[in-house]
Design a protein around this motif. Structure first.
Motif, PDB file in Angstrom:
ATOM      1  N   LEU A  75       0.837  -1.208   0.000  1.00  0.00           N
ATOM      2  CA  LEU A  75       0.000   0.000   0.000  1.00  0.00           C
ATOM      3  C   LEU A  75       0.874   1.261   0.000  1.00  0.00           C
ATOM      4  CD1 LEU A  75      -2.824   1.135   0.038  1.00  0.00           C
ATOM      5  CD2 LEU A  75      -2.859   0.892   2.519  1.00  0.00           C
ATOM      6  N   VAL A  76       1.941   1.238   0.778  1.00  0.00           N
ATOM      7  CA  VAL A  76       2.865   2.367   0.832  1.00  0.00           C
ATOM      8  C   VAL A  76       3.531   2.553  -0.532  1.00  0.00           C
ATOM      9  CG1 VAL A  76       4.999   3.243   1.863  1.00  0.00           C
ATOM     10  CG2 VAL A  76       3.297   2.099   3.292  1.00  0.00           C
ATOM     11  N   GLN A  77       3.920   1.429  -1.157  1.00  0.00           N
ATOM     12  CA  GLN A  77       4.567   1.525  -2.474  1.00  0.00           C
ATOM     13  C   GLN A  77       3.626   2.137  -3.506  1.00  0.00           C
ATOM     14  OE1 GLN A  77       6.312  -2.281  -3.580  1.00  0.00           O
ATOM     15  NE2 GLN A  77       7.114  -2.524  -1.513  1.00  0.00           N
ATOM     16  N   ILE A  78       2.345   1.735  -3.434  1.00  0.00           N
ATOM     17  CA  ILE A  78       1.370   2.275  -4.395  1.00  0.00           C
ATOM     18  C   ILE A  78       1.242   3.790  -4.216  1.00  0.00           C
ATOM     19  CG2 ILE A  78      -1.077   2.319  -4.998  1.00  0.00           C
ATOM     20  CD1 ILE A  78      -1.146  -0.680  -4.269  1.00  0.00           C
ATOM     21  N   LEU A  79       1.119   4.229  -2.970  1.00  0.00           N
ATOM     22  CA  LEU A  79       1.011   5.663  -2.701  1.00  0.00           C
ATOM     23  C   LEU A  79       2.273   6.390  -3.146  1.00  0.00           C
ATOM     24  CD1 LEU A  79      -0.673   5.441   0.816  1.00  0.00           C
ATOM     25  CD2 LEU A  79      -1.676   6.380  -1.287  1.00  0.00           C
ATOM     26  N   PHE A  80       3.416   5.750  -2.874  1.00  0.00           N
ATOM     27  CA  PHE A  80       4.685   6.334  -3.243  1.00  0.00           C
ATOM     28  C   PHE A  80       4.765   6.575  -4.758  1.00  0.00           C
ATOM     29  CE2 PHE A  80       9.198   6.349  -4.160  1.00  0.00           C
ATOM     30  CZ  PHE A  80       9.706   7.104  -3.120  1.00  0.00           C
ATOM     31  N   TRP A  81       4.411   5.545  -5.531  1.00  0.00           N
ATOM     32  CA  TRP A  81       4.475   5.681  -6.987  1.00  0.00           C
ATOM     33  C   TRP A  81       3.512   6.749  -7.481  1.00  0.00           C
ATOM     34  CZ3 TRP A  81       8.239   4.155  -9.900  1.00  0.00           C
ATOM     35  CH2 TRP A  81       9.025   3.067  -9.497  1.00  0.00           C
ATOM     36  N   SER A  82       2.382   6.906  -6.809  1.00  0.00           N
ATOM     37  CA  SER A  82       1.411   7.896  -7.272  1.00  0.00           C
ATOM     38  C   SER A  82       1.928   9.318  -7.038  1.00  0.00           C
ATOM     39  CB  SER A  82       0.071   7.685  -6.572  1.00  0.00           C
ATOM     40  OG  SER A  82       0.153   8.093  -5.233  1.00  0.00           O
ATOM     41  N   LYS A 106      -6.531  -9.956  -6.079  1.00  0.00           N
ATOM     42  CA  LYS A 106      -7.167  -9.328  -4.921  1.00  0.00           C
ATOM     43  C   LYS A 106      -6.425  -8.062  -4.501  1.00  0.00           C
ATOM     44  CE  LYS A 106      -6.834 -13.235  -2.904  1.00  0.00           C
ATOM     45  NZ  LYS A 106      -6.782 -14.175  -1.771  1.00  0.00           N
ATOM     46  N   ASN A 107      -5.062  -8.116  -4.540  1.00  0.00           N
ATOM     47  CA  ASN A 107      -4.285  -6.948  -4.132  1.00  0.00           C
ATOM     48  C   ASN A 107      -4.469  -5.773  -5.080  1.00  0.00           C
ATOM     49  OD1 ASN A 107      -3.281  -8.154  -1.887  1.00  0.00           O
ATOM     50  ND2 ASN A 107      -1.356  -8.792  -2.827  1.00  0.00           N
ATOM     51  N   LEU A 151      -6.118  -2.688  -4.029  1.00  0.00           N
ATOM     52  CA  LEU A 151      -5.447  -1.639  -3.253  1.00  0.00           C
ATOM     53  C   LEU A 151      -5.272  -0.349  -4.052  1.00  0.00           C
ATOM     54  CD1 LEU A 151      -2.651  -3.671  -1.398  1.00  0.00           C
ATOM     55  CD2 LEU A 151      -4.634  -2.566  -0.373  1.00  0.00           C
ATOM     56  N   VAL A 152      -5.201  -0.474  -5.381  1.00  0.00           N
ATOM     57  CA  VAL A 152      -4.987   0.746  -6.150  1.00  0.00           C
ATOM     58  C   VAL A 152      -6.243   1.621  -6.160  1.00  0.00           C
ATOM     59  CG1 VAL A 152      -3.229  -0.337  -7.594  1.00  0.00           C
ATOM     60  CG2 VAL A 152      -5.573  -0.155  -8.444  1.00  0.00           C
ATOM     61  N   SER A 153      -7.309   1.158  -5.529  1.00  0.00           N
ATOM     62  CA  SER A 153      -8.474   2.026  -5.357  1.00  0.00           C
ATOM     63  C   SER A 153      -8.102   3.288  -4.572  1.00  0.00           C
ATOM     64  CB  SER A 153      -9.604   1.268  -4.640  1.00  0.00           C
ATOM     65  OG  SER A 153      -9.173   0.880  -3.353  1.00  0.00           O
ATOM     66  N   VAL A 154      -7.011   3.188  -3.756  1.00  0.00           N
ATOM     67  CA  VAL A 154      -6.611   4.366  -2.970  1.00  0.00           C
ATOM     68  C   VAL A 154      -6.059   5.476  -3.855  1.00  0.00           C
ATOM     69  CG1 VAL A 154      -6.091   3.057  -0.873  1.00  0.00           C
ATOM     70  CG2 VAL A 154      -4.261   3.526  -2.516  1.00  0.00           C
ATOM     71  N   ILE A 155      -5.620   5.144  -5.078  1.00  0.00           N
ATOM     72  CA  ILE A 155      -5.177   6.222  -5.957  1.00  0.00           C
ATOM     73  C   ILE A 155      -6.242   6.497  -7.008  1.00  0.00           C
ATOM     74  CG2 ILE A 155      -2.710   5.839  -5.562  1.00  0.00           C
ATOM     75  CD1 ILE A 155      -2.629   4.455  -8.323  1.00  0.00           C
ATOM     76  N   ALA A 156      -7.495   6.145  -6.651  1.00  0.00           N
ATOM     77  CA  ALA A 156      -8.658   6.502  -7.467  1.00  0.00           C
ATOM     78  C   ALA A 156      -8.582   5.940  -8.884  1.00  0.00           C
ATOM     79  CB  ALA A 156      -8.849   8.016  -7.512  1.00  0.00           C
ATOM     80  N   TYR A 157      -8.075   4.703  -9.003  1.00  0.00           N
ATOM     81  CA  TYR A 157      -8.092   4.065 -10.320  1.00  0.00           C
ATOM     82  C   TYR A 157      -9.306   3.145 -10.367  1.00  0.00           C
ATOM     83  CZ  TYR A 157      -6.455   1.795 -14.527  1.00  0.00           C
ATOM     84  OH  TYR A 157      -6.359   1.319 -15.793  1.00  0.00           O
TER      85      TYR A 157
END
Lengths: 312, 254
Positions: free
Chosen positions: A120-127, A228-229, A232-238
């Motif tokens: 989750l942190v990595q996804i936010l980081f990349w965004s 399933k994972n 998690l990218v729902s947090v960056i509104a995809y």
């Protein structure tokens, strides 16, 4: 000239009768089965009769175009991110096994970093990467650049998601692939070498096909996890499946119903993957067992009866 | 007099601080069968593996068919061979292992076809035809489509011999080919090797089969602790050993 060993058993000639014995009864199995059945019926009854589930709403949104679009995005994300993960994983695994300490060290650091921080942190980081690097230049380090791009326009949500999910997956796949390669007996590489096969050819034709037997089952699990994972990218509104459902319930407040819709589609997709994995495993298990293993059918037929040696 | 097929001069091999080969010198002429005897740990297998460069020697000279193993000599200097050159050399030397090492994910036929197609670049149809002939030669024509796991140890070893022969090697190395087999299966494998020897194949065989050594070998070499203790005609070495160590070893295995 040697003759081949005759191994046919001599059947049919005065074969002694099979043993006929009264099988052992297992009353305990029947009692536990009854309890499980009872609980199952109770759960189904409650789910079906509780009006707050509002099943009609679930049915109404099950095939909503926005949901189906989300399903498609989720599949795309899973496929592309897994390809990135597998290719990266094989590369990292081969690097890990390299005799060059810098190469294997680089692989080790990569795996350490990407497994050691939450996805989750990595996804936010990349965004937010465009805040760090507003301009992306591809070229020779400290030398001329060939490609210039604006990070915000290049790093669309899809690319960010694929990068985050794929690069994280590569770290996990690397360990799986490495375990597979190590599991192949050294004698195999020696035999290939003695036939004049190069290292690359040996890896491709002899080691990796055998490693597949060890690599495929966990890769199937990884694909199911990835599916399933990807939520998690729902947090960056995809707008993958979960975020599509969230967009709908943020308007109509039918939160639970839409989560059930999303869960339904996740289950459908993972079920398909389970079936696919079964066939792939059978394909790569070739040549490793003398006889096919007893299937589900035998297990079910043997239930409640004394089965010799086959009990789980 | 032609160049010997294998020539070793003072070959040394160390694993860490352990001296495994302590100056081996011997010659194998083309068409000759040499049997290496000796207790386990005497360096027989290591020497065999040096011949096709699966192990690198530390000092001495080792050559096959007049060419150094693993090196090229130009201007009095040794240059290490590139990987592709080593592969090319190995392709001309067949090797049969104690534990067969067949490729378990391929059928017997595909095991034999693989290297000729991928290394010698033979056409697949041609390679398959030749593989069937070789499988017939080792008595396994009808097992072509079986996977190794479906074959007995003796059958697997005969497929392994066919696999090595498919490369048309000029030299065959056998590393205890019958040691992992049930006693009743040993005979078939030895028969194939006997047949090969009678066809004039140059062979070096690490073995504990005294009957085979006596009947087939042109030269028998007895090794112990990394050195050649004695060598000569099988009747001389096996029936009339000159050294005490050879005598004690033979009294245990015969």
């Amino acid at each position: 000239m040697p003759s081949t060993e005759a191994t046919e058993s001599q059947e049919g000639q005065g074969r002694p009768e099979d043993i006929k014995a009264v099988p052992v009864r297992h009353p305990g199995r029947w009692i536990t089965a009854a309890i499980v059945l009872l609980i199952t019926v109770a759960i189904i009854n409650s789910v079906a009769t509780n009006p707050r589930f509002e099943w009609s709403i679930v049915g109404q949104y099950l095939f909503d175009p926005r949901i189906l679009h989300g399903v498609r995005i989720t599949i795309e994300l899973t496929v592309v991110a897994m390809i990135v993960g597998i290719v990266g994983g094989v590369l990292l695994a081969v690097m890990r096994l390299s005799p060059n300490p810098l190469v294997s060290g680089a692989s080790w650091v990569y795996i350490w970093f990407f497994r050691g921080t939450p996805l989750l942190v990595q996804i936010l980081f990349w965004s937010y990467i465009s805040a760090l690097y507003p301009k992306i230049n591809l070229g020779i380090p400290f030398g001329p650049a060939f490609i210039h791009a604006d990070a915000n326009s290049l790093l669309k949500p899809f690319l960010v998601s694929v990068l985050a999910l794929g690069l994280n997956e590569a770290a996990y796949m690397a360990e799986i692939v490495r375990a597979g390669i190590i599991s192949v007996d050294e004698g195999q590489s020696e035999a290939a070498a003695s036939l004049g096969m190069s290292r690359l050819l040996t890896m491709r034709r002899v080691v990796l096909p055998q490693a597949m037997r060890v690599i495929v089952p966990p890769t199937g699990n990884e694909t199911i996890s990835m599916l399933k994972n990807s939520s998690l990218v729902s947090v960056i509104a995809y707008t993958e499946l979960l975020y599509s459902a969230q967009l709908i319930y943020s308007v109509n407040y039918k939160t639970i119903q839409l989560l059930i819709v999303a869960s339904f589609w996740y289950l459908v997709m993972t079920s398909v993957l389970y079936v696919g994995q079964y066939f792939i495993e059978r394909r790569f298990g070739r040549g490793f067992s003398r006889a096919e293993q007893a299937g589900m059918r035998e297990r079910w037929l043997g239930f409640g009866r004394g089965s010799a040696g086959g009990a789980p | 007099m032609s160049e010997p097929m294998v020539k070793a001069e003072g070959v040394h091999k160390r694993f860490g601080r352990l001296e495994v080969l302590n100056g081996i010198s011997l010659e194998v002429k083309a068409g000759e069968v040499m049997c290496l005897l000796g207790p386990s740990g005497s360096g027989k297998s290591t020497f065999l593996r040096c011949i096709n460069h699966l192990e690198k020697i530390n000092s001495g000279r080792l050559s096959v068919d007049g060419e150094l193993v693993g090196y090229r000599e130009t201007g009095g200097k040794l240059h290490e061979l590139r990987d592709s050159e080593v592969c090319g050399k190995r392709a001309q030397i067949g090797m049969v292992f104690q534990h067969f090492n067949l490729f378990p994910h391929m059928t017997a036929l595909d095991n034999v076809v693989e290297a000729p197609v991928k290394v010698l670049k033979l056409r697949r149809a041609e390679a398959r035809e030749r593989a069937r002939e070789l499988l017939a030669q080792v008595g396994l024509a009808e097992k072509a489509d079986s996977y190794p796991a479906q074959l007995s140890g003796g059958q697997q070893q005969r497929v392994a011999i066919a696999r090595a022969l498919a490369m048309r090697p000029k030299l065959m190395l056998f590393d205890e080919p019958t040691s992992a087999l049930d006693p009743e299966l040993v005979g078939d494998v030895l028969d194939v090797m006997r047949q090969l020897a009678s066809q004039g194949m140059t062979m070096i065989v690490v073995t504990h089969e005294m009957g085979f050594a006596r009947g087939v070998a042109d030269t028998v070499v007895f090794m112990d602790a990394g050195v050649v203790v004695e060598s000569g005609k099988p009747d001389d070495v096996i029936s009339n050993p000159q050294h005490e160590r050879t005598r004690t070893f033979l009294s245990k295995v015969l």
